[in-house]
Design a protein around this motif. Structure first.
Motif, PDB file in Angstrom:
ATOM      1  N   ASP A  83      -3.472  30.653 -11.518  1.00  0.00           N
ATOM      2  CA  ASP A  83      -3.824  30.976 -10.140  1.00  0.00           C
ATOM      3  C   ASP A  83      -3.254  29.920  -9.191  1.00  0.00           C
ATOM      4  O   ASP A  83      -2.700  30.259  -8.128  1.00  0.00           O
ATOM      5  CB  ASP A  83      -5.344  31.052 -10.008  1.00  0.00           C
ATOM      6  N   ARG A  87      -0.506  30.419  -6.360  1.00  0.00           N
ATOM      7  CA  ARG A  87      -0.638  29.970  -4.970  1.00  0.00           C
ATOM      8  C   ARG A  87       0.506  29.034  -4.588  1.00  0.00           C
ATOM      9  O   ARG A  87       1.068  29.124  -3.490  1.00  0.00           O
ATOM     10  CB  ARG A  87      -1.987  29.277  -4.791  1.00  0.00           C
ATOM     11  N   ASP A  88       0.850  28.141  -5.545  1.00  0.00           N
ATOM     12  CA  ASP A  88       1.964  27.224  -5.266  1.00  0.00           C
ATOM     13  C   ASP A  88       3.270  27.986  -5.088  1.00  0.00           C
ATOM     14  O   ASP A  88       4.107  27.622  -4.242  1.00  0.00           O
ATOM     15  CB  ASP A  88       2.109  26.211  -6.402  1.00  0.00           C
ATOM     16  N   ARG A  91       3.231  29.469  -1.726  1.00  0.00           N
ATOM     17  CA  ARG A  91       3.572  28.435  -0.740  1.00  0.00           C
ATOM     18  C   ARG A  91       5.036  28.027  -0.853  1.00  0.00           C
ATOM     19  O   ARG A  91       5.707  27.798   0.152  1.00  0.00           O
ATOM     20  CB  ARG A  91       2.672  27.216  -0.935  1.00  0.00           C
TER      21      ARG A  91
END
Length: 235
Positions: A83, A87-88, A91
């Motif tokens: 997760d 998310r990284d 980004r």
């Protein structure tokens, strides 16, 4: 032929057959007993191996249980990491767009910098030429400075000589002034004495007069001494 012979032979053959059967039965019994003992030994070995394997399997099962628990925890942590990685990645994708924009800007700046570097290179070449000219001018100035220093040393020597002469002239001037003051004092004394003589002469005017030639000689001597001017002021 004796009829008892076949019977005896049959009895002997029967006995031999019975003996063979007995031997065979004994042999079979011994073989069975040997096989049974071997089977029992093998069975005991199998039981021991089975017990050992059972213990090993229990230990391995416990290790597998612990490994399964560890893998489950690792899977949970991996899910969290996944997760976080997602998310990284999201980004990073946003950052990638920003980086691409920054990269385009950097490329434009790099192009401008390359142009500036080319211009600076040309300026550097010009500055090197100017530096070489300045070095030549500096060498000429240093040579001229050396000549100027040599001239300055000569002028300093001449100035020292002139100052020495000036000091000598000042000393001579002071000596001349002292002599002039002495002469002025002497002339003042002579003028005073002559004034006194002239007064005495005027006082005696009613008496004996001096011939004109003597008056002329007295006046010339007085003028040569400079007393006429002083006597006029004093009178």
């Amino acid at each position: 032929m004796d009829p008892t012979v076949p019977k005896a032979t049959l009895k002997v053959l029967g006995l031999c057959a019975a003996l063979l059967v007995l031997v065979a039965a004994v042999t079979v019994a011994v073989a069975v007993m040997v096989w049974r003992s071997e089977a029992l030994g093998k069975l005991q070995g199998c039981r021991e191996r089975a017990a050992n394997e059972s213990r090993e399997l229990g230990t391995r099962l416990a290790e597998l249980e612990r490994e399964r628990a560890r893998l489950q925890r690792a899977a949970a942590a991996g899910a969290e990491v996944g997760d976080a990685l997602r998310r990284d990645i999201a980004r990073a994708r946003g950052d990638t767009r920003k980086v691409n924009a920054s990269l385009a800007s950097c490329r434009e700046r790099a192009a401008r910098l390359e142009v500036n570097v080319t211009a600076l290179g040309d300026e550097l070449v010009a500055l090197r030429r100017e530096r070489a000219e300045l070095a030549r001018g500096k060498a000429a100035l240093q040579a001229e400075l050396a000549r100027g220093e040599e001239q300055a040393r000569g002028l300093r020597q001449r100035l020292d000589e002139v100052m020495e002469q000036q000091r000598a002239l000042r000393a001579r001037g002071e000596q001349c002034q002292a002599r002039q003051r002495e002469l002025e004092d002497t002339l003042q004394d002579y003028a005073t004495e002559l004034d006194a003589q002239r007064r005495r002469t005027r006082d005696r005017a009613t008496g004996r007069r001096c011939p004109p030639s003597r008056y002329f000689l007295c006046g010339w001597w007085w003028d040569s001494r400079g007393g006429g001017h002083r006597s006029s002021h004093s009178s």
